[in-house]
Design a protein around this motif. Structure first.
Motif, mmCIF file in Angstrom:
data_model
loop_
_atom_site.group_PDB
_atom_site.id
_atom_site.type_symbol
_atom_site.label_atom_id
_atom_site.label_comp_id
_atom_site.label_asym_id
_atom_site.label_seq_id
_atom_site.Cartn_x
_atom_site.Cartn_y
_atom_site.Cartn_z
ATOM 1 N N PRO A 134 1.012 -1.240 0.044
ATOM 2 C CA PRO A 134 -0.176 -0.262 0.030
ATOM 3 C C PRO A 134 0.800 1.089 -0.039
ATOM 4 O O PRO A 134 0.423 2.437 -0.624
ATOM 5 C CB PRO A 134 -0.979 -0.204 1.299
ATOM 6 N N LEU A 135 1.870 1.260 0.643
ATOM 7 C CA LEU A 135 2.856 2.367 0.795
ATOM 8 C C LEU A 135 3.448 2.786 -0.682
ATOM 9 O O LEU A 135 3.271 3.918 -1.310
ATOM 10 C CB LEU A 135 4.044 2.235 1.640
ATOM 11 N N PHE A 136 3.950 1.720 -1.582
ATOM 12 C CA PHE A 136 4.233 1.945 -2.818
ATOM 13 C C PHE A 136 3.198 2.259 -3.731
ATOM 14 O O PHE A 136 3.471 3.036 -4.566
ATOM 15 C CB PHE A 136 4.928 0.696 -3.206
ATOM 16 N N ILE A 185 3.470 2.468 8.447
ATOM 17 C CA ILE A 185 4.398 1.510 7.470
ATOM 18 C C ILE A 185 5.706 1.681 7.669
ATOM 19 O O ILE A 185 6.554 0.900 7.886
ATOM 20 C CB ILE A 185 3.900 1.321 6.151
ATOM 21 N N VAL A 186 5.836 3.174 7.578
ATOM 22 C CA VAL A 186 7.194 3.521 7.716
ATOM 23 C C VAL A 186 7.845 3.010 9.129
ATOM 24 O O VAL A 186 9.209 2.803 9.324
ATOM 25 C CB VAL A 186 7.324 4.973 7.338
ATOM 26 N N ILE A 226 2.870 -2.615 10.240
ATOM 27 C CA ILE A 226 2.809 -2.499 9.049
ATOM 28 C C ILE A 226 1.220 -3.182 8.473
ATOM 29 O O ILE A 226 0.764 -2.589 7.693
ATOM 30 C CB ILE A 226 3.832 -3.453 8.361
ATOM 31 N N ILE A 227 0.681 -3.961 9.451
ATOM 32 C CA ILE A 227 -0.523 -4.266 9.057
ATOM 33 C C ILE A 227 -1.625 -3.264 9.083
ATOM 34 O O ILE A 227 -2.605 -3.110 8.373
ATOM 35 C CB ILE A 227 -1.008 -5.832 9.665
ATOM 36 N N CYS A 228 -1.714 -2.786 10.450
ATOM 37 C CA CYS A 228 -2.485 -1.548 10.655
ATOM 38 C C CYS A 228 -1.985 -0.547 9.626
ATOM 39 O O CYS A 228 -2.975 0.174 9.213
ATOM 40 C CB CYS A 228 -2.295 -1.064 12.033
ATOM 41 N N GLY A 229 -1.148 -0.175 9.354
ATOM 42 C CA GLY A 229 -0.732 0.961 8.236
ATOM 43 C C GLY A 229 -1.380 0.727 6.957
ATOM 44 O O GLY A 229 -1.845 1.319 6.337
ATOM 45 N N SER A 269 -4.681 1.913 2.885
ATOM 46 C CA SER A 269 -5.811 1.540 1.467
ATOM 47 C C SER A 269 -7.416 1.884 1.835
ATOM 48 O O SER A 269 -8.290 1.363 1.119
ATOM 49 C CB SER A 269 -5.672 -0.085 1.399
ATOM 50 N N GLU A 270 -7.525 2.673 3.210
ATOM 51 C CA GLU A 270 -8.917 2.670 3.368
ATOM 52 C C GLU A 270 -9.867 1.674 3.520
ATOM 53 O O GLU A 270 -10.960 1.797 3.042
ATOM 54 C CB GLU A 270 -9.405 4.134 2.409
ATOM 55 N N LEU A 271 -9.404 0.803 3.831
ATOM 56 C CA LEU A 271 -10.565 -0.702 3.858
ATOM 57 C C LEU A 271 -11.239 -0.610 4.939
ATOM 58 O O LEU A 271 -12.285 -0.833 4.739
ATOM 59 C CB LEU A 271 -9.587 -1.900 3.986
ATOM 60 N N ILE A 272 -10.917 0.026 6.292
ATOM 61 C CA ILE A 272 -11.917 -0.181 7.380
ATOM 62 C C ILE A 272 -13.030 0.609 7.210
ATOM 63 O O ILE A 272 -14.353 0.337 7.435
ATOM 64 C CB ILE A 272 -11.078 0.558 8.723
ATOM 65 N N PRO A 273 -13.175 2.018 6.301
ATOM 66 C CA PRO A 273 -14.521 2.581 6.330
ATOM 67 C C PRO A 273 -15.255 2.177 5.088
ATOM 68 O O PRO A 273 -16.255 2.529 4.694
ATOM 69 C CB PRO A 273 -13.936 4.226 6.171
ATOM 70 N N LEU A 274 -14.776 0.893 4.426
ATOM 71 C CA LEU A 274 -15.600 0.461 3.500
ATOM 72 C C LEU A 274 -17.040 0.107 3.947
ATOM 73 O O LEU A 274 -17.205 -0.764 4.920
ATOM 74 C CB LEU A 274 -15.036 -1.025 2.824
#
Length: 314
Positions: free
Chosen positions: A110-112, A136-137, A284-287, A292-297
């Motif tokens: 997702p970072l890249f 992630i960083v 990294i997982i939480c980031g 990717s804005e998956l949580i507000p889906l």
């Protein structure tokens, strides 16, 4: 404006769950190859030749579509998940633990992907994605700092190779989405290009082969994992997930790979998970989820604007 239906979402998530299991096996297989008589060249043969044959047959009536696809997308697919990616990932996993590889390759996606969106296509980065990128960083920094302070310079080199592999995979993820290729035709581009590059890399001395001298049991295990599961099934399932969920959501779900891979590595190779490793994986997982804005889906998902623009501009 493109919208995803509930059916599309469910199908995409199911495909990604299958991909997660296969990817975890991929990291275990590459790690195991470092302790066997098989070379990276042998693993590439087992992975790409069966896939090229299968996807070549299935795509025999779609070659025109591949020919009319912009060459920059074909290059990104062939390089991003083909032989160059495999060499980066395999050499990185020979130096770093499985948990590190499984975190840094799919976890950093997702970072890249977001970076490509921002710098190449001028996409605006939301606050949620900025927060995710920051986490992630932090996770990457924890991995690298832990290795440096423990004096494991070879592990640091492994981390560098794994990050390059993740960057390559990000370009593949984006290219698969914007190229308009199906999972099958994309799989042919990926596997076919790798088969063409193998003799070139062998001539340059970058890969060697020892397939006929390796034990049959090793060959069969890696053939099933790399050739059938990763080379054929995962290429199709990940491409299918991208077509249903989009590049960023697929990358986010892929960030859960390190959890499964780390548990398998602990059981098979007895790799210990330190507190720092667990903390880095968690960041990294939480980031990845936030970036990717998956949580507000909520049932419907809008594709990033830069992906939509590229689709119509190619």
């Amino acid at each position: 404006m493109e919208r995803l239906t509930t059916k599309d979402t469910l199908l995409g998530i199911t495909a990604m769950l299958a991909t997660l299991l296969i990817w975890s096996s991929f990291f275990i297989s590459l790690r195991a190859s470092s302790e066997s008589d098989l070379t990276i060249g042998d693993i590439a043969l087992l992975r790409f030749v069966p896939a090229a044959l299968v996807f070549g047959y299935l795509s025999r009536h779609s070659l025109r579509k591949i020919q009319t696809t912009p060459k920059r997308y074909l290059l990104a697919i062939g390089w991003g998940a083909g032989l160059p990616f495999l060499m980066l990932a395999a050499n990185g996993l020979h130096l770093a633990p499985v948990a590190d590889g499984a975190s840094l390759i799919p976890g950093i996606l997702p970072l890249f992907v977001s970076s490509i969106a921002a710098f190449c296509y001028k996409e605006r980065i939301s606050a949620s994605r900025k927060t995710g990128i920051g986490l992630i960083v932090v996770g990457i920094s924890l991995f690298v700092t832990h290795s440096l302070f423990s004096g494991q310079t070879d592990v640091v080199q492994g981390h560098g190779l794994l990050l390059l592999a993740s960057f390559s995979w990000a370009w593949f993820t984006v290219a698969m989405r914007v190229s308009g290729l199906t999972p099958v035709t994309g799989g042919l581009v990926l596997a076919g290009s790798a088969c063409l590059l193998l003799p070139v890399f062998h001539g340059l001395g970058w890969v060697t082969f020892n397939l006929f001298s390796a034990p049959l049991s090793d060959i069969m295990v890696h053939l099933l994992i790399q050739g059938v599961a990763v080379g054929v099934l995962a290429n199709f399932s990940y491409g299918f997930a991208i077509s249903r969920l989009g590049a960023e959501m697929s990358a986010a779900l892929g960030s859960f790979t390190p959890v499964v891979a780390a548990l398998l590595a602990a059981a098979i190779f007895h790799e210990a998970l330190s507190t720092t490793t667990l903390l880095a994986m968690s960041c990294i997982i939480c980031g990845a989820l936030a970036a990717s804005e998956l949580i507000p889906l909520k049932g419907k998902l809008k594709q990033p604007g830069w992906l939509n623009r590229l689709r119509w501009q190619r």
